[in-house]
Design a protein around this motif. Structure first.
Motif, PDB file in Angstrom:
ATOM      1  N   LEU A 228      52.604  33.904  46.889  1.00  0.00           N
ATOM      2  CA  LEU A 228      52.034  32.864  47.825  1.00  0.00           C
ATOM      3  C   LEU A 228      50.789  33.267  48.316  1.00  0.00           C
ATOM      4  CD1 LEU A 228      52.162  30.048  49.099  1.00  0.00           C
ATOM      5  CD2 LEU A 228      53.732  31.182  50.771  1.00  0.00           C
ATOM      6  N   TYR A 230      48.728  35.785  47.206  1.00  0.00           N
ATOM      7  CA  TYR A 230      47.807  35.974  46.395  1.00  0.00           C
ATOM      8  C   TYR A 230      47.138  34.473  46.138  1.00  0.00           C
ATOM      9  CZ  TYR A 230      45.875  36.470  41.703  1.00  0.00           C
ATOM     10  OH  TYR A 230      45.008  36.658  40.473  1.00  0.00           O
ATOM     11  N   GLY A 231      47.940  33.343  46.121  1.00  0.00           N
ATOM     12  CA  GLY A 231      47.124  32.192  45.970  1.00  0.00           C
ATOM     13  C   GLY A 231      46.542  31.846  47.166  1.00  0.00           C
ATOM     14  N   LEU A 232      46.995  31.831  48.338  1.00  0.00           N
ATOM     15  CA  LEU A 232      46.033  31.835  49.339  1.00  0.00           C
ATOM     16  C   LEU A 232      44.884  32.607  49.699  1.00  0.00           C
ATOM     17  CD1 LEU A 232      49.142  31.332  52.069  1.00  0.00           C
ATOM     18  CD2 LEU A 232      47.625  29.412  51.138  1.00  0.00           C
ATOM     19  N   ALA A 234      43.271  33.618  47.076  1.00  0.00           N
ATOM     20  CA  ALA A 234      42.394  33.370  45.930  1.00  0.00           C
ATOM     21  C   ALA A 234      41.561  32.250  46.654  1.00  0.00           C
ATOM     22  CB  ALA A 234      43.194  32.912  44.617  1.00  0.00           C
ATOM     23  N   VAL A 235      42.340  31.080  47.338  1.00  0.00           N
ATOM     24  CA  VAL A 235      41.609  30.041  47.885  1.00  0.00           C
ATOM     25  C   VAL A 235      40.344  30.481  48.966  1.00  0.00           C
ATOM     26  CG1 VAL A 235      42.009  28.073  49.372  1.00  0.00           C
ATOM     27  CG2 VAL A 235      43.660  28.300  47.544  1.00  0.00           C
ATOM     28  N   ILE A 237      39.047  33.273  49.128  1.00  0.00           N
ATOM     29  CA  ILE A 237      37.760  33.876  48.586  1.00  0.00           C
ATOM     30  C   ILE A 237      36.859  32.830  48.111  1.00  0.00           C
ATOM     31  CG2 ILE A 237      37.038  35.017  46.312  1.00  0.00           C
ATOM     32  CD1 ILE A 237      39.553  36.839  46.724  1.00  0.00           C
ATOM     33  N   ALA A 238      37.571  31.796  47.474  1.00  0.00           N
ATOM     34  CA  ALA A 238      36.964  30.587  46.898  1.00  0.00           C
ATOM     35  C   ALA A 238      35.936  29.929  48.175  1.00  0.00           C
ATOM     36  CB  ALA A 238      37.596  29.632  46.277  1.00  0.00           C
ATOM     37  N   VAL A 239      36.820  29.573  49.159  1.00  0.00           N
ATOM     38  CA  VAL A 239      36.157  28.828  50.104  1.00  0.00           C
ATOM     39  C   VAL A 239      34.974  29.784  50.753  1.00  0.00           C
ATOM     40  CG1 VAL A 239      36.515  28.131  52.519  1.00  0.00           C
ATOM     41  CG2 VAL A 239      38.103  27.756  50.923  1.00  0.00           C
ATOM     42  N   SER A 241      33.083  32.278  49.345  1.00  0.00           N
ATOM     43  CA  SER A 241      31.936  32.455  48.379  1.00  0.00           C
ATOM     44  C   SER A 241      31.034  31.067  48.371  1.00  0.00           C
ATOM     45  CB  SER A 241      32.452  32.926  47.077  1.00  0.00           C
ATOM     46  OG  SER A 241      33.755  32.280  46.638  1.00  0.00           O
ATOM     47  N   GLY A 242      32.019  29.880  48.367  1.00  0.00           N
ATOM     48  CA  GLY A 242      31.419  28.472  48.199  1.00  0.00           C
ATOM     49  C   GLY A 242      30.476  28.355  49.698  1.00  0.00           C
ATOM     50  N   TRP A 243      31.033  28.880  50.533  1.00  0.00           N
ATOM     51  CA  TRP A 243      30.358  28.662  52.059  1.00  0.00           C
ATOM     52  C   TRP A 243      28.975  29.446  52.005  1.00  0.00           C
ATOM     53  CZ3 TRP A 243      32.660  25.665  56.123  1.00  0.00           C
ATOM     54  CH2 TRP A 243      31.950  25.732  57.518  1.00  0.00           C
TER      55      TRP A 243
ATOM     56  N   ASN B  59      40.748  27.247  40.917  1.00  0.00           N
ATOM     57  CA  ASN B  59      40.362  28.131  41.910  1.00  0.00           C
ATOM     58  C   ASN B  59      38.673  28.061  42.015  1.00  0.00           C
ATOM     59  OD1 ASN B  59      40.432  30.238  43.941  1.00  0.00           O
ATOM     60  ND2 ASN B  59      40.825  31.587  42.588  1.00  0.00           N
ATOM     61  N   ALA B  63      35.762  26.599  45.059  1.00  0.00           N
ATOM     62  CA  ALA B  63      34.392  27.447  45.763  1.00  0.00           C
ATOM     63  C   ALA B  63      33.263  26.147  45.538  1.00  0.00           C
ATOM     64  CB  ALA B  63      34.201  28.522  44.989  1.00  0.00           C
ATOM     65  N   VAL B  66      33.435  23.402  47.794  1.00  0.00           N
ATOM     66  CA  VAL B  66      32.972  23.893  49.341  1.00  0.00           C
ATOM     67  C   VAL B  66      31.591  23.849  49.468  1.00  0.00           C
ATOM     68  CG1 VAL B  66      33.113  25.619  51.213  1.00  0.00           C
ATOM     69  CG2 VAL B  66      35.186  24.999  49.730  1.00  0.00           C
ATOM     70  N   SER B  67      30.963  24.490  48.450  1.00  0.00           N
ATOM     71  CA  SER B  67      29.607  24.642  48.571  1.00  0.00           C
ATOM     72  C   SER B  67      28.729  23.256  48.347  1.00  0.00           C
ATOM     73  CB  SER B  67      29.071  25.473  47.274  1.00  0.00           C
ATOM     74  OG  SER B  67      27.510  25.579  47.105  1.00  0.00           O
ATOM     75  N   LEU B  70      29.080  20.924  51.841  1.00  0.00           N
ATOM     76  CA  LEU B  70      28.541  21.083  53.260  1.00  0.00           C
ATOM     77  C   LEU B  70      27.407  20.262  53.237  1.00  0.00           C
ATOM     78  CD1 LEU B  70      29.337  24.861  53.026  1.00  0.00           C
ATOM     79  CD2 LEU B  70      30.171  23.142  54.698  1.00  0.00           C
ATOM     80  N   SER B 232      49.785  29.755  41.273  1.00  0.00           N
ATOM     81  CA  SER B 232      50.128  31.313  41.563  1.00  0.00           C
ATOM     82  C   SER B 232      51.501  31.378  41.730  1.00  0.00           C
ATOM     83  CB  SER B 232      49.512  31.840  42.740  1.00  0.00           C
ATOM     84  OG  SER B 232      48.039  31.327  42.697  1.00  0.00           O
ATOM     85  N   VAL B 233      52.068  30.409  42.684  1.00  0.00           N
ATOM     86  CA  VAL B 233      53.660  30.906  42.623  1.00  0.00           C
ATOM     87  C   VAL B 233      54.595  30.470  41.611  1.00  0.00           C
ATOM     88  CG1 VAL B 233      55.640  30.106  44.379  1.00  0.00           C
ATOM     89  CG2 VAL B 233      53.223  30.495  45.359  1.00  0.00           C
ATOM     90  N   VAL B 240      41.993  35.934  39.664  1.00  0.00           N
ATOM     91  CA  VAL B 240      41.076  36.118  40.516  1.00  0.00           C
ATOM     92  C   VAL B 240      39.787  36.687  40.002  1.00  0.00           C
ATOM     93  CG1 VAL B 240      42.079  35.736  42.718  1.00  0.00           C
ATOM     94  CG2 VAL B 240      42.043  38.036  41.667  1.00  0.00           C
TER      95      VAL B 240
END
Lengths: 252, 304
Positions: A228, A230-232, A234-235, A237-239, A241-243, B59, B63, B66-67, B70, B232-233, B240
């Protein structure tokens, strides 16, 4: 270049081993060793080669079999339904090695009879594949096990042919054990048979551990032990890097 | 340079993955789509186990969405109320979709279902888009008047709500159901679902095109985040390392794509996109119907 250096290093090692052996009393049986008892799956892992060597009674033959950890493996047959190829029948083979390779000083069928080859499972075609579900006929099981062998050979986890064991001098032998980049982790068993006059007179077992190490092991274990989180992450990291990508490119 | 992926358990060329991320990112910037429908089949094609490809792509889409969102947010092009309605459906759908994925994987039919979904949905969307943009192209030449909004049966559904930003007054059930369907597809196909969501918003919900992309991206973030966590679960299938490599390539490619897109006409872009969607559809369709080299296969799942 790296491979060459490794090979050179291994050669030095072998010759050191050779001279050590030659000073000892004449080997009357079988002794074996590995350049390294493990295969480490690191970030740059792209297959690994281990040097396997030993001494044997002069005039005898040697057969080496490497088996990976066992796993129940389903084999599925495709069937055309309404023009589309669909997986239909399935045979679950019990405890199939996830890796198999063999090497010998001479072609095994020249030094051992068919029955012995089958008994000791020498060569992929002699693997004892046991179906878990008994609802299929022998003919079916034959085609399904042939399918299993073909698939495993295609992804290089089963070696298609018997590798070569080089004899060095009277009693030393050496061979390279190759582990492709898609090997499974776990305990591998190297079985060495000494063959004299059409019979296996001695057998030695050596272990190799194939394991992930460093960051690879860290990520894999984290993904399994704290799925769990790990999944969070991963999300997250994605948010992030997108930002940041958006922020960087807006300025530029 | 090779890199060993810890979850996919295969060794891949790092530059190939970065290049794929860049290439697909460029196209997604150019066309304003997520690109998942191209990336997932490509990943499977280069040898990533399908389960890992689908989960990891979800995943990566987090990203890129989000990008993307914005910029739309700044211009006020996100309808948060509509997004939330779609999102509720999306979370329900994607949760069900991941369970369905796990079930089909155990059954040995996941590859078939992934491919069939691709053929069906890409075929429908690509075909519609192609016809529609051809028509639009012809119409713009003939200067025909725009189509009037027609009154469908869907406007008679209960639980009507006013969505101010989208200037529509429709039943809340509608975005909910669309959200559920796209959520299921998102989990099974490893896509954001923008290519289904966007036409659904325009043609079924009657939303103005200006808010469609932003709102779609907004809800895709949450749906794909949900898929990432659940994959993941349930399946330990999110890699990743692979995701990071893909998104580095994708975010850079997307910027260049967006710039290139500004120079091309909207209708030409849509025809190009339609052709690409149809191309992928045909390729996967052939995989399903041409006699395979080996009729026997073994289950090769990553993440074990």
């Amino acid at each position: 270049m790296k491979k060459f250096c490794l090979n050179a290093l291994l050669s030095v090692f072998v010759f050191a081993a050779m001279s050590a052996f030659s000073h000892a009393t004449l080997a009357d049986s079988l002794d074996v060793d590995l350049s390294k008892p493990e295969v480490e799956l690191t970030t740059s892992f792209d297959g690994a080669q281990l040097l396997f060597f030993g001494v044997h009674t002069p005039g005898t033959d040697v057969i080496v079999v490497v088996r990976g950890p066992e796993k129940d493996t389903p084999v599925r047959r495709k069937e055309r339904i309404a023009g589309i190829w669909v997986n239909s029948d399935e045979v679950m083979f019990k405890k199939v090695p996830t890796f198999y390779s063999a090497a010998a000083t001479r072609p095994p069928e020249e030094i051992l009879d068919a029955e012995t080859l089958r008994k000791f499972e020498i060569g992929v075609e002699n693997l004892n594949l046991v179906p878990g579900n008994a609802i299929y006929s022998m003919d079916d099981i034959t085609v399904f096990s042939a399918g299993l062998l073909r698939n495993m050979q295609r992804i290089e986890l089963f070696s298609a042919k018997i590798g070569e064991i080089k004899k060095v001098g009277k009693q030393l032998f050496r061979t390279n054990l190759w582990f492709p980049s898609n090997v499974n982790v776990g305990g591998y068993i190297v079985t060495t048979h000494l063959v004299m006059d059409g019979k296996i007179t001695e057998t030695k077992v050596t272990n190799i551990l194939v394991h992930k190490t460093g960051i690879e092991a860290g990520i894999y274990n984290f993904a399994h032990d704290h799925a769990l989180l790990y999944g969070l992450l991963a999300v997250l990291i994605a948010v992030v890097s997108g930002w940041s990508a958006n922020a960087i490119f807006r300025k530029g | 340079m090779q890199i060993y992926l810890p979850i996919a358990e295969v060794s891949v060329n790092i530059f190939l993955i970065l290049g794929m991320g860049g290439g697909i990112g460029f196209l997604s910037g150019l066309f304003g789509v997520g690109g998942g429908f191209l990336m997932t089949p490509l990943l499977i094609f280069i040898g990533i186990p399908p389960a890992v490809a689908v989960a990891t792509e979800a995943n990566q889409i987090v990203a890129s969405s989000v990008s993307g969102v914005l910029a739309h947010w700044k211009r006020g092009n996100v309808d948060f109320k509509m997004g939330a309605a779609l999102l509720v459906g999306g979370v329900i759908g994607s949760t069900a979709g991941v369970s369905l994925f796990t079930f089909l994987r155990e059954l040995g039919q996941i590859d078939l279902v992934i491919k069939l979904s691709y053929v069906v949905f890409l075929g429908i969307i690509g075909g519609l888009m192609f016809v529609e943009s051809l028509r639009a192209l012809l119409r713009s030449k003939r200067q025909a008047p725009p189509k009037r909004r027609t009154h469908y049966w869907i406007h008679g559904l209960p639980f009507k709500m006013r969505f101010k930003r989208s200037k529509v007054y429709i039943s809340a059930l509608l975005p909910l159901v669309i959200g559920i369907i796209v959520g299921i597809l998102s989990a099974i196909m490893g896509v954001g679902g923008g290519f289904i969501m966007v036409p659904a918003m325009i043609y079924l919900l009657g939303m103005p095109t200006s808010v469609v992309v932003g709102t779609s991206l907004f809800q895709i973030i949450f749906v794909t985040a949900n898929v990432t966590v659940l994959q993941s679960v349930n399946n330990y299938a999110v890699d990743v390392v692979l995701a990071i490599l893909l998104l580095i390539g994708a975010v850079i490619g997307a910027q260049f794509g967006a710039r290139a897109g500004a120079k091309l006409g909207g209708e030409q872009l849509r025809i190009l996109l339609a052709l690409m969607v149809l191309g992928v559809c045909v390729k996967i369709g052939l995989d399903l119907t041409l006699t395979p080299d080996d009729l026997f296969g073994i289950a090769q799942d990553g993440g074990h």
